[in-house]
Design an enzyme around this catalytic site. Structure first.
Site, PDB file in Angstrom:
ATOM      1  N   CYS A   1       0.838  -1.207   0.000  1.00 50.24           N
ATOM      2  CA  CYS A   1       0.000   0.000   0.000  1.00 50.24           C
ATOM      3  C   CYS A   1       0.872   1.256   0.000  1.00 50.24           C
ATOM      4  O   CYS A   1       0.571   2.232  -0.708  1.00 50.24           O
ATOM      5  CB  CYS A   1      -0.916   0.002   1.216  1.00 50.24           C
ATOM      6  SG  CYS A   1      -2.040  -1.411   1.273  1.00 50.24           S
ATOM      7  N   ASP A   2       1.952   1.227   0.755  1.00 51.02           N
ATOM      8  CA  ASP A   2       2.924   2.309   0.784  1.00 51.02           C
ATOM      9  C   ASP A   2       3.486   2.518  -0.619  1.00 51.02           C
ATOM     10  O   ASP A   2       3.498   3.633  -1.149  1.00 51.02           O
ATOM     11  CB  ASP A   2       4.022   1.947   1.791  1.00 51.02           C
ATOM     12  CG  ASP A   2       5.157   2.941   1.853  1.00 51.02           C
ATOM     13  OD1 ASP A   2       5.900   3.080   0.855  1.00 51.02           O
ATOM     14  OD2 ASP A   2       5.342   3.553   2.918  1.00 51.02           O
TER      15      ASP A   2
END
Length: 166
Positions: A60-61
């Site tokens: 997600c980062d």
């Protein structure tokens, strides 16, 4: 309905699957200052909507950083990242990561976005990884439901779709 797994196990998605050609469903999520944000707030703009399970995880980062980098080349495209993380956590993460081109939005309150776009994971109360492009007329022009929620989306395809949308 899209078939999604999370760490190899099947999950149940709530809501209706969105398809290319659909009118983009309306939603209400929260900005980092707790103000409501709707699809209508960006009417007339092309939107690239990046959906992630939790901003504080590796994929997600990376996904949020990749679309933040792409925002400059996308020009007049509004890039949104939606998750169920609390707005305070999203704001803290963006400040630490130097994210300035992507607007992070929280669907934690009532899963309005998750259910409208068919990405709310019933068993985990998280959102499945997905990418949507919505044109300036609110038509969905690109959809990717990532089949394994811990995998990366097709960044290049999504960016090209956003560039092609009017």
């Amino acid at each position: 309905m899209a078939s999604i797994t999370f760490k190899g196990g099947p999950v149940t998605l709530l809501g209706q699957e969105v398809k290319v050609g659909d009118k983009a469903p309306e939603f209400t999520v929260l900005a980092n200052d707790l103000s409501p944000v709707t699809l209508a707030d960006s009417k007339g703009q092309v939107r690239l909507i990046s959906v992630v399970p939790s901003i504080d995880t590796g994929v997600c980062d990376a996904q949020t950083r990749r679309f933040n980098e792409a925002a400059a080349e996308l020009g007049n495209v509004k890039v949104l990242t939606v998750s169920v993380d609390l707005p305070f956590a999203q704001k803290r993460w963006c400040a630490a990561a130097g994210i300035e081109q992507v607007q992070t939005l929280s669907d934690h309150r009532d899963l309005s976005f998750g259910e409208a776009y068919g990405v709310a994971i019933k068993e985990l109360r998280l959102l499945a990884r997905a990418v949507f492009v919505v044109d300036s007329n609110d038509e969905v022009t690109y959809v990717e439901y990532v089949s394994e929620a811990t995998d990366h989306p097709d960044y290049d395809a999504a960016i090209e779709a956003a560039k092609a949308a009017k």
